[in-house]
Design an enzyme around this catalytic site. Structure first.
Site, short mmCIF file in Angstrom:
data_model
loop_
_atom_site.label_atom_id
_atom_site.label_comp_id
_atom_site.label_asym_id
_atom_site.label_seq_id
_atom_site.Cartn_x
_atom_site.Cartn_y
_atom_site.Cartn_z
N ARG A 16 0.83 -1.20 0.00
CA ARG A 16 0.00 0.00 0.00
C ARG A 16 0.86 1.25 0.00
O ARG A 16 1.94 1.27 0.61
CB ARG A 16 -0.93 0.01 1.22
CG ARG A 16 -2.01 -1.03 1.09
CD ARG A 16 -2.89 -1.13 2.28
NE ARG A 16 -3.83 -2.22 2.07
CZ ARG A 16 -5.02 -2.09 1.48
NH1 ARG A 16 -5.45 -0.89 1.11
NH2 ARG A 16 -5.79 -3.14 1.29
N ILE A 17 0.35 2.28 -0.65
CA ILE A 17 1.06 3.55 -0.73
C ILE A 17 0.73 4.36 0.52
O ILE A 17 -0.43 4.37 0.98
CB ILE A 17 0.64 4.30 -2.01
CG1 ILE A 17 1.12 3.51 -3.23
CG2 ILE A 17 1.18 5.72 -2.03
CD1 ILE A 17 0.49 3.95 -4.53
N LEU A 18 1.75 5.01 1.08
CA LEU A 18 1.55 5.83 2.28
C LEU A 18 1.28 7.26 1.87
O LEU A 18 1.98 7.82 1.02
CB LEU A 18 2.81 5.76 3.15
CG LEU A 18 3.22 4.35 3.58
CD1 LEU A 18 4.55 4.39 4.34
CD2 LEU A 18 2.13 3.69 4.42
N ASN A 29 12.20 1.36 2.21
CA ASN A 29 11.51 0.32 1.44
C ASN A 29 12.54 -0.49 0.68
O ASN A 29 13.60 0.02 0.31
CB ASN A 29 10.54 0.96 0.43
CG ASN A 29 9.76 -0.07 -0.35
OD1 ASN A 29 9.27 -1.05 0.21
ND2 ASN A 29 9.63 0.13 -1.66
N HIS A 85 12.87 -2.77 -2.84
CA HIS A 85 12.18 -2.99 -4.11
C HIS A 85 13.01 -3.95 -4.96
O HIS A 85 14.23 -3.79 -5.07
CB HIS A 85 11.98 -1.67 -4.83
CG HIS A 85 11.25 -1.84 -6.12
ND1 HIS A 85 9.88 -2.02 -6.17
CD2 HIS A 85 11.68 -1.91 -7.39
CE1 HIS A 85 9.51 -2.19 -7.42
NE2 HIS A 85 10.58 -2.12 -8.19
N ASP A 114 9.32 8.46 -0.17
CA ASP A 114 8.73 9.79 -0.22
C ASP A 114 7.38 9.66 -0.92
O ASP A 114 6.84 8.56 -1.05
CB ASP A 114 9.68 10.79 -0.89
CG ASP A 114 10.01 10.41 -2.32
OD1 ASP A 114 9.30 9.55 -2.89
OD2 ASP A 114 10.96 10.98 -2.87
N ALA A 115 6.82 10.80 -1.36
CA ALA A 115 5.46 10.76 -1.89
C ALA A 115 5.36 10.06 -3.24
O ALA A 115 4.27 9.73 -3.69
CB ALA A 115 4.93 12.19 -2.00
N ASP A 141 8.32 4.30 -5.35
CA ASP A 141 9.63 3.70 -5.66
C ASP A 141 10.63 4.69 -6.24
O ASP A 141 11.49 4.31 -7.04
CB ASP A 141 9.46 2.50 -6.62
CG ASP A 141 8.61 1.39 -6.01
OD1 ASP A 141 8.61 1.26 -4.78
OD2 ASP A 141 7.95 0.67 -6.78
C1 GRF Z 1 10.09 -8.54 -1.89
O1 GRF Z 1 10.48 -9.02 -3.17
C2 GRF Z 1 10.20 -7.05 -1.83
O2 GRF Z 1 11.24 -6.53 -2.56
C3 GRF Z 1 8.88 -6.61 -2.41
O3 GRF Z 1 7.95 -7.55 -1.91
C4 GRF Z 1 8.60 -8.79 -1.67
C5 GRF Z 1 8.29 -9.17 -0.26
O4 GRF Z 1 8.71 -10.48 0.04
N1 GRF Z 1 8.62 -5.23 -2.07
P1 GRF Z 1 8.66 -11.01 1.51
O5 GRF Z 1 7.22 -10.87 2.02
O6 GRF Z 1 9.63 -10.24 2.33
O7 GRF Z 1 9.03 -12.45 1.41
#
Ligand code: GRF
Length: 204
Positions: free
Chosen positions: A95-97, A111, A113, A145-146, A149
């Site tokens: 979810r986006i904050l 975060n 990614h 941030d807003a 990613d």
């Molecule tokens: C990871 O690949 C992370 O980069 C992405 O969601 C996945 C989460 O995996 N944002 P887990 O729940 O930590 O196993």
């Protein structure tokens, strides 16, 4: 900046929680994970936290599909304040904050990614990198941030894509890389001073 006290961390997760597990297993990070919150009662992350004796709760995310809804957001912030959290780690939180949430933890939400940002932001990043035919993908830890990613990058790891990779084989290697990267980045964030000029993070 280096903290005079042990940081109190919350992890927000929607999924299986392998990154949470890696953080819990990573040894000294410069802070303790004191609460895990999820928008899904069936998230594996909640079970992992409870196994380790960490407070874990599913909270109502509200009616918005991909964000924390207004009233719900207040309840999440209240729970984080009650746990006296100062730093938030998103680990597969879907979810986006919104601005109010970001303002409560300025510069203190991280975060992870699964791509080398700014390539492949958003969902299904591993599959999209594979389908695109890139030879190298990877993972990124960034400040939130807003944008989605696009916050300042704290650390990255490259992962080579092999000719015979499937989504399953690549995902497995990506997860291993993520687990090492997130612990390294969190440890650095909590223990090493850095400057942020524009989008550029420089460790001191
Ligand atoms: C990871 O690949 C992370 O980069 C992405 O969601 C996945 C989460 O995996 N944002 P887990 O729940 O930590 O196993």
């Amino acid at each position: 900046m280096t903290s005079p006290r042990t940081r109190r961390l919350a992890v927000l997760a929607s999924g299986q929680g392998t990154n949470l597990r890696a953080l819990l297993d990573a040894g000294e990070l410069g802070g303790s994970i004191v609460v895990v919150l999820s928008d899904r009662a069936d998230a594996g992350a909640l079970a992992i936290a409870r196994e380790r004796g960490v407070a874990a709760e599913a909270l109502d995310p509200g009616r918005a599909r991909a964000r924390l809804g207004g009233d719900a957001e207040a309840a999440w912030l209240a729970r984080l304040a009650e746990a006296d959290v100062d730093t938030i780690l998103l680990a597969g939180f879907m979810r986006i904050l919104d601005a109010r949430f970001l303002a409560a933890y300025p510069g203190r939400i991280l975060n992870i990614h699964p791509s080398l940002l700014p390539a492949f932001p958003g969902t299904h990043a591993i599959a999209r990198a594979l389908e695109h035919g890139v030879r190298v993908t990877g993972c990124t830890v960034h400040l939130v941030d807003a944008s989605v990613d696009e916050g300042p990058i704290l650390d990255q790891t490259a992962v080579a894509i092999h000719a015979d990779d499937t989504l399953e084989s690549l995902t497995a290697r990506m997860h291993s890389a993520e687990h090492a990267l997130y612990a390294r980045a969190v440890r650095a964030f909590l223990t090493r001073p850095f400057t942020l000029i524009g989008r550029r993070v420089t460790w001191q």
